[in-house]
Design an enzyme around this catalytic site. Sequence first.
Site, PDB file in Angstrom:
ATOM      1  N   HIS A   1       0.831  -1.216   0.000  1.00 46.37           N
ATOM      2  CA  HIS A   1       0.000   0.000   0.000  1.00 46.37           C
ATOM      3  C   HIS A   1       0.857   1.254   0.000  1.00 46.37           C
ATOM      4  O   HIS A   1       1.902   1.328   0.647  1.00 46.37           O
ATOM      5  CB  HIS A   1      -1.028  -0.009   1.121  1.00 46.37           C
TER       6      HIS A   1
ATOM      7  N   ASP B   1       6.156   1.135   6.653  1.00 46.93           N
ATOM      8  CA  ASP B   1       4.742   0.765   6.541  1.00 46.93           C
ATOM      9  C   ASP B   1       4.011   1.771   5.673  1.00 46.93           C
ATOM     10  O   ASP B   1       3.558   2.796   6.176  1.00 46.93           O
ATOM     11  CB  ASP B   1       4.111   0.693   7.933  1.00 46.93           C
TER      12      ASP B   1
ATOM     13  N   GLU C   1      -5.163   1.865   2.669  1.00 47.98           N
ATOM     14  CA  GLU C   1      -5.126   0.613   3.437  1.00 47.98           C
ATOM     15  C   GLU C   1      -5.292   0.888   4.914  1.00 47.98           C
ATOM     16  O   GLU C   1      -5.978   0.144   5.630  1.00 47.98           O
ATOM     17  CB  GLU C   1      -3.802  -0.117   3.196  1.00 47.98           C
ATOM     18  N   GLU C   2      -4.654   1.962   5.394  1.00 44.86           N
ATOM     19  CA  GLU C   2      -4.647   2.227   6.833  1.00 44.86           C
ATOM     20  C   GLU C   2      -6.035   2.557   7.376  1.00 44.86           C
ATOM     21  O   GLU C   2      -6.270   2.461   8.577  1.00 44.86           O
ATOM     22  CB  GLU C   2      -3.674   3.369   7.159  1.00 44.86           C
TER      23      GLU C   2
ATOM     24  N   HIS D   1       3.680   2.992  12.741  1.00 44.38           N
ATOM     25  CA  HIS D   1       2.717   4.089  12.936  1.00 44.38           C
ATOM     26  C   HIS D   1       3.253   5.195  13.851  1.00 44.38           C
ATOM     27  O   HIS D   1       2.490   5.834  14.568  1.00 44.38           O
ATOM     28  CB  HIS D   1       1.392   3.556  13.512  1.00 44.38           C
TER      29      HIS D   1
END
Length: 472
Positions: free
Chosen positions: A290, A302, A336-337, A434
Site C-alpha cells: 500500500h 509501513d 489501506e490504513e 505508525h
Amino acid sequence: MKFLLFTFVGVVHLFSMNSGKAIYRNGIPQKTFQEIKEEIACYGDIAKAIINLAVYGKAQNRSYERLALLVDTVGPRLSGSKSLEKAIQIMYQNLQEDGLENVHLEPVKIPHWERGEESAVMLEPRIHKMAILGLGSSIGTPPEGITAEVLVVTSFEELQRRAPEARGKIVVYNQPYTNYSRTVQYRVQGAVEAAKVGALASLIRSVASFSIYSPHTGIQEYQDGVPKIPTACITVEDAEMMSRMASRGNRIVVQLKMGAKNYPDADSFNTVAEIVGSKYPEQVVLVSGHLDSWDVGQGAMDDGGGAFISWEALSLVKDLGLRPKRTLRLVLWTAEEQGGIGAFQYYQSHKANSSNYSLVMESDLGTFLPSGLQFTGSDKARAIMEEVMSLLKPINITRVFRAGEGADINFWIQAGVPGASLLDDLYKYFFFHHSHGDTMTVMDPKQMNVAAAVWAVVSYVIADMEEMLPRS
C-alpha cells in the site's frame, strides 16, 4: 497494516497417492505432483539470475533508492491528503518510465481525516506535558479542550468492573503488550468501550513492543448508537507512570485538546501496472503493497518498502527479458490504513474474474531480512509453494508458514484464491510502526534486495508455470 499470527508447518506431500497417475479436471489431464516438481526444478537458473540481479548485480539497492526518493520528496501519505495524491501521480509516471505495461489508475473514494493541533497535559499530581497522537477518525475536543480526572485500567474487563467510576472521566488504558493482533483491540475499540460507561475521552497506551517515549497512531472505530468521544494514543512510559500514580492513590487530572476533523470522502486511486502474460494473459498473479501511510514519519517501513519491492519484482522480471505465461500485475493500494478501502474497491471491480487469479501476494509486514513466505491455500497448493521456495536456497530463505492473509488480499483469499504474504524479521517492526520513527533510517538496502528477490522469484515462477495453483 494488519498483523496475523502464524505457525510453521511442514507439509507432507499429499500428492504421493497420485504421483504416477494422470489427474483430470473438467476432462482435461492435469500434471502429477512429480511432474510439477520437475517443472519447478527447471526454474533454478532463472531463480539464480533474479537473485544475482537483485542482490549482487546492477539492480542492487534500487528499491531502496527509489523509495528514499519518493518519501524524501513527498513525506507521509495520509488518506485524503494532497501528499498521497502527489505520490500516486509520481508513481504513475515512474511505472510508465520503467517500461511496464497497462499502467493506469483505478478510482476510489477514500476517507479524509486530519488530526489538527493536539496536546495533553497532566495537571495533577504534577504538571507534565505528554506526547500523544490522535487516532484515525477520532473527533476533536471542544476548543477549550476536556479537563477531567483520569481512571486508569489495564483491560476491558477491569473497565467493566469499575464502570461506575468512569462516568465523566478520561479513561486511560495501560494494557500490557502481548502481541499486535490481540493488543491492537484496545486502540480500535477503546473509545467505544469507554464511551459506553460514560467517559469523556480515552487515552490508550501505544501498541508497541518497545518505546523510547514514542506514541503510535492507527485507526480506531466508532460504533452506531454509542457516543463518539475523542481518543488518542499516549506513550508506554506515560501510561505506566499514570498506572503507578493511580496505584498509590494519587488523583490524576489531564487536559486534552484535539483539533481532529473528519471531512467528506476524497478522490483517490489504486495504481496498477503489468507485464502481460504471453500464453494466458487473462490469468493473473498479483503482487502488492500500500502506498498510503499515517501522517507521521515517512511511511517508509509501513508500507513503502512493501510497495517498492512489489514494483521491483516486475522491474527485475522485465530487466531479464522474461515474460511469464500469465499476467504479472502490480497494485499499489490506496487507503489501506483506513481499513483496506482501496483493496475493497479493487475486489468489487474485479471479483467477477476471481477464477483467473492464480495467486494474490501482499507485503505489509516490513522488508527486513525475510524469514520465508506465509501462505493460505489448499494442501496441494502449499506443497507446490514449498517447491517454489526451494528455488531460494542460494539465499537460504525457503520456509513456508501458515496465515498468508493480509488486509488488502483477504477479500480474494475468502473467495478461495491462494494468498501469500512476505514474512520477515519482525523484531524491530513494532518499535517504529505508525510512529514518527517510521523513516528511511529504519530501512536496510541489503535486506530490501533480498526481499525483492524472494518476491520476484515466487511471483514469476507461479505466473509462468503451465497450470494455475490448485484450489480446495
